[in-house]
Write a protein that holds these residues in place. Structure first.
Motif, mmCIF file in Angstrom:
data_model
loop_
_atom_site.group_PDB
_atom_site.id
_atom_site.type_symbol
_atom_site.label_atom_id
_atom_site.label_comp_id
_atom_site.label_asym_id
_atom_site.label_seq_id
_atom_site.Cartn_x
_atom_site.Cartn_y
_atom_site.Cartn_z
ATOM 1 N N LEU A 188 2.456 -8.566 2.634
ATOM 2 C CA LEU A 188 0.798 -8.796 2.895
ATOM 3 C C LEU A 188 0.161 -9.225 1.769
ATOM 4 O O LEU A 188 0.265 -8.869 0.545
ATOM 5 C CB LEU A 188 0.361 -7.474 3.585
ATOM 6 N N THR A 189 -0.809 -10.213 1.967
ATOM 7 C CA THR A 189 -1.670 -10.524 0.913
ATOM 8 C C THR A 189 -2.832 -9.492 0.721
ATOM 9 O O THR A 189 -2.787 -8.540 1.697
ATOM 10 C CB THR A 189 -2.485 -11.656 1.479
ATOM 11 N N GLU A 190 -3.247 -9.431 -0.323
ATOM 12 C CA GLU A 190 -4.225 -8.480 -0.518
ATOM 13 C C GLU A 190 -5.265 -8.165 0.456
ATOM 14 O O GLU A 190 -5.667 -7.019 0.669
ATOM 15 C CB GLU A 190 -5.060 -8.639 -2.077
ATOM 16 N N LEU A 191 -5.890 -9.229 0.971
ATOM 17 C CA LEU A 191 -6.783 -9.280 2.106
ATOM 18 C C LEU A 191 -6.253 -8.537 3.274
ATOM 19 O O LEU A 191 -6.847 -7.708 4.067
ATOM 20 C CB LEU A 191 -7.263 -10.513 2.282
ATOM 21 N N GLN A 192 -5.072 -8.751 3.596
ATOM 22 C CA GLN A 192 -4.164 -8.252 4.716
ATOM 23 C C GLN A 192 -4.075 -6.788 4.845
ATOM 24 O O GLN A 192 -4.192 -5.921 5.442
ATOM 25 C CB GLN A 192 -3.074 -9.114 4.826
ATOM 26 N N GLN A 227 -6.104 -18.813 9.756
ATOM 27 C CA GLN A 227 -4.595 -18.872 9.664
ATOM 28 C C GLN A 227 -4.042 -17.580 9.127
ATOM 29 O O GLN A 227 -3.272 -17.097 9.520
ATOM 30 C CB GLN A 227 -4.026 -20.221 8.991
ATOM 31 N N GLU A 228 -4.891 -17.006 7.992
ATOM 32 C CA GLU A 228 -4.443 -15.847 7.541
ATOM 33 C C GLU A 228 -4.797 -14.649 8.581
ATOM 34 O O GLU A 228 -3.746 -13.685 8.530
ATOM 35 C CB GLU A 228 -5.357 -15.632 6.432
ATOM 36 N N ARG A 229 -5.685 -14.653 9.448
ATOM 37 C CA ARG A 229 -5.945 -13.664 10.315
ATOM 38 C C ARG A 229 -4.794 -13.686 11.528
ATOM 39 O O ARG A 229 -3.967 -12.745 11.766
ATOM 40 C CB ARG A 229 -7.291 -13.706 11.156
ATOM 41 N N ARG A 278 2.364 -10.419 12.120
ATOM 42 C CA ARG A 278 3.136 -9.537 11.559
ATOM 43 C C ARG A 278 2.752 -8.177 12.261
ATOM 44 O O ARG A 278 3.825 -7.270 12.327
ATOM 45 C CB ARG A 278 2.620 -9.666 9.990
ATOM 46 N N LEU A 279 1.799 -7.913 12.495
ATOM 47 C CA LEU A 279 1.276 -6.390 13.337
ATOM 48 C C LEU A 279 2.088 -6.436 14.536
ATOM 49 O O LEU A 279 2.679 -5.268 14.899
ATOM 50 C CB LEU A 279 0.071 -6.512 13.551
ATOM 51 N N GLU A 280 2.007 -7.697 15.248
ATOM 52 C CA GLU A 280 2.939 -7.338 16.627
ATOM 53 C C GLU A 280 4.485 -7.437 16.322
ATOM 54 O O GLU A 280 4.877 -6.386 16.930
ATOM 55 C CB GLU A 280 2.874 -8.783 17.395
ATOM 56 N N GLN A 281 4.934 -7.878 15.325
ATOM 57 C CA GLN A 281 6.373 -8.008 15.068
ATOM 58 C C GLN A 281 6.634 -6.627 14.212
ATOM 59 O O GLN A 281 7.756 -6.388 13.887
ATOM 60 C CB GLN A 281 6.669 -9.085 14.163
ATOM 61 N N LYS A 282 5.610 -5.834 13.778
ATOM 62 C CA LYS A 282 5.782 -4.558 12.917
ATOM 63 C C LYS A 282 6.584 -5.027 11.436
ATOM 64 O O LYS A 282 7.244 -4.277 11.047
ATOM 65 C CB LYS A 282 6.590 -3.559 13.507
ATOM 66 N N GLN A 283 6.204 -6.209 11.286
ATOM 67 C CA GLN A 283 6.766 -6.487 9.865
ATOM 68 C C GLN A 283 5.648 -6.677 9.047
ATOM 69 O O GLN A 283 5.008 -7.833 8.496
ATOM 70 C CB GLN A 283 7.307 -8.020 9.938
ATOM 71 N N LEU A 284 5.555 -5.441 8.302
ATOM 72 C CA LEU A 284 3.995 -5.452 7.559
ATOM 73 C C LEU A 284 4.579 -5.448 5.978
ATOM 74 O O LEU A 284 4.154 -4.453 5.073
ATOM 75 C CB LEU A 284 3.538 -4.005 7.721
#
Ligand code: ADP
Ligand code: MG
Length: 463
Positions: free
Chosen positions: A360-364, A343-345, A351-357
């Motif tokens: 983000l979590t630390e991992l992201q 789910q995190e992935r 978010r990448l697709e929507q360009k809504q960065l």
């Protein structure tokens, strides 16, 4: 002679299996892959050459705790020229170290640090005698501990002028070994493998209907030190509170601060605590030779991790036991964790697709940096692939639990080996029984077909 150097610098009388071979190969200037069981002394494979060669030894390690362990063991041996370049250093200290790199013989750092331009460009100015990649299995998306940052090491190695490289790992399937070689090592590579088998450790699985009661029976009869592994921190603490009134027990997981962890570790090593309930955060760098029993109270997520964890017992070569307590549906916790990771992935991809960065979590955040290095499609494909691999590894672990033949044979096959001789105290199939417990094995006939299929497929793929 290498033995003389070993004695002079480390006061050891002889090499352990694989060490001398790996060291000679490095001294001949060859890239080397050494797959040696936990506790064999893999670090010595770079420590000794350090004293026989000019230049700096660069050691890439995934965890700060592993760096600290290795540095402190060097310091105990009188070595003052070691340093850790970690993310917590303030800018001033970092600059000081970078400006004085020549003065250090051993430089430890994480793959993330190595990719920082400021650090890499400084390292380019020093002579690298040896480029060491510890826990090299992290490079493989087929592996259980896949760390995407490890993929960048190839590029870093090139920027550093292709220094002689030593890849170290304890447990790697054939697939993972191949990947380490293609990604990290030159064509002309030497390889040293020692069997993963630990004949002094008996293997048994107990199909339990009441795990806590069964565990207590084992603990009450236990002689010597016992490690009890759980899958989560919560379970560790829960179990600890269920046991603490009756046993001299402590608990240990990655959520404790480092001084607490050190204290617990020390108490366990000094036999002030007979029992320690822990997650797999315990064990790395812990050198206790006389752990007699390793109990898994919850299912491990892979054969690789299982092997690592049971390998902490019986370092003194004396008879020891690995007991896995399995209760129906124990795998659920891993399905849950796998789903969360997925789910995190998926959220990240969205978010990448929507360009809504944002948010983000630390991992992201880490993934985002990684995408800039290796490209979006390639990177995401790797993440997805690794998820599938983890599912497969869990199934194989369950295959081990439900297997009704020789467990050692199963385990060795998994790592691409064959069992040539059944040791005295082999496994429950070969008559080892834990007398304190009445072992009732469930009948898996309904599922058997399914598991036999998995096993057959797995063994075929290994060939
Ligand atoms: P690994 O990384 O393979 O798990 P380490 O490098 O941490 O193992 O070493 C484990 C222990 O073995 C250390 O205490 C180390 O000092 C010891 N050791 C290494 N080589 C030898 C040797 N040739 N003889 C005796 N002890 C050794
Ligand atoms: Mg090590």
């Amino acid at each position: 002679m290498l033995e003389e150097a070993l004695y002079r610098y480390f006061h050891y009388k002889q090499f352990r299996p694989g060490q001398k071979e790996a060291i000679s190969s490095l001294l001949q200037g060859k890239d080397t892959l050494a797959v040696l069981p936990t506790g064999t002394g893999k670090s010595l494979c770079y420590q000794l050459p350090a004293y026989l060669k000019e230049g700096t030894i660069l050691i890439v390690t995934p965890l700060i705790s592993l760096m600290e362990d290795q540095l402190s063991s060097l310091q105990k041996n009188g070595e003052k020229r070691g340093v850790i370049l970690n993310g917590n250093l303030n800018e001033q200290d970092k600059m000081y170290i970078l400006e004085h790199l020549m003065n250090y013989k051993f430089v430890f750092l994480s793959p993330e640090m190595l990719m920082q331009e400021k650090i890499l460009s400084r390292l380019q100015l020093v002579e690298i005698a040896l480029f060491v990649v510890d826990e090299a299995h992290c490079i493989s998306q087929w592996g259980i501990d896949f760390r995407p940052e490890y993929r960048n090491l190839k590029q870093a190695k090139k920027r550093l002028g292709n220094p002689i490289t030593l890849a170290l790992t304890a447990t790697a399937t054939n697939e993972v070994k191949e990947e380490i070689k293609t990604v990290l090592l030159n064509q002309n590579t030497d390889e040293y493998y020692d069997s993963v088998d630990r004949p002094n450790i008996s293997l048994s699985v107990i199909q339990s209907k009441a795990k806590l009661a069964d565990l207590k029976k084992i603990l009450t009869n236990a002689k010597g030190s016992v490690l009890i592994y759980c899958a989560t921190r919560k379970k560790v603490e829960e179990l600890y509170y269920q046991l603490k009134n009756k046993y001299t027990i402590g608990y240990y997981h990655g959520g404790l601060d480092s001084s607490q962890r050190r204290l617990l570790q020390q108490q366990f090593i000094n036999d002030q605590l007979q029992f320690l309930v822990c997650t797999n955060a315990f064990g790395m760098g812990v050198d206790k030779p006389d752990i007699r029993t390793v109990i898994h109270y919850e299912l491990p997520d892979s054969m690789e991790n299982y092997m690592q964890e049971i390998g902490r017992s019986g370092r003194d070569q004396k008879p020891s036991d690995a007991i896995l307590l399995y209760q129906s549906k124990d795998e659920k916790i891993h399905y849950f964790m796998q789903q969360q990771a997925q789910q995190e992935r998926e959220l990240f991809e969205f978010r990448l697709e929507q360009k809504q960065l944002i948010n983000l979590t630390e991992l992201q955040e880490k993934w985002l940096r990684q995408i800039k290095i290796s490209g979006k499609d390639f990177f995401l494909a790797q993440l997805r692939q690794n998820e599938t691999e983890k599912q497969k590894k869990l199934e194989q672990m369950l295959g081990y639990v439900r297997y009704n033949g020789c467990r050692r044979e199963f385990l060795l096959k998994y790592f691409g080996e064959t069992l040539t001789e059944v040791p005295d105290r082999c496994c429950d199939f070969h008559g080892i029984s834990n007398t304190s417990i009445e072992v009732k094995n469930f009948n898996f006939s309904a599922e058997r077909m399914h598991w036999q299929d998995i096993l057959l497929k797995m063994f075929k793929e290994e060939k």
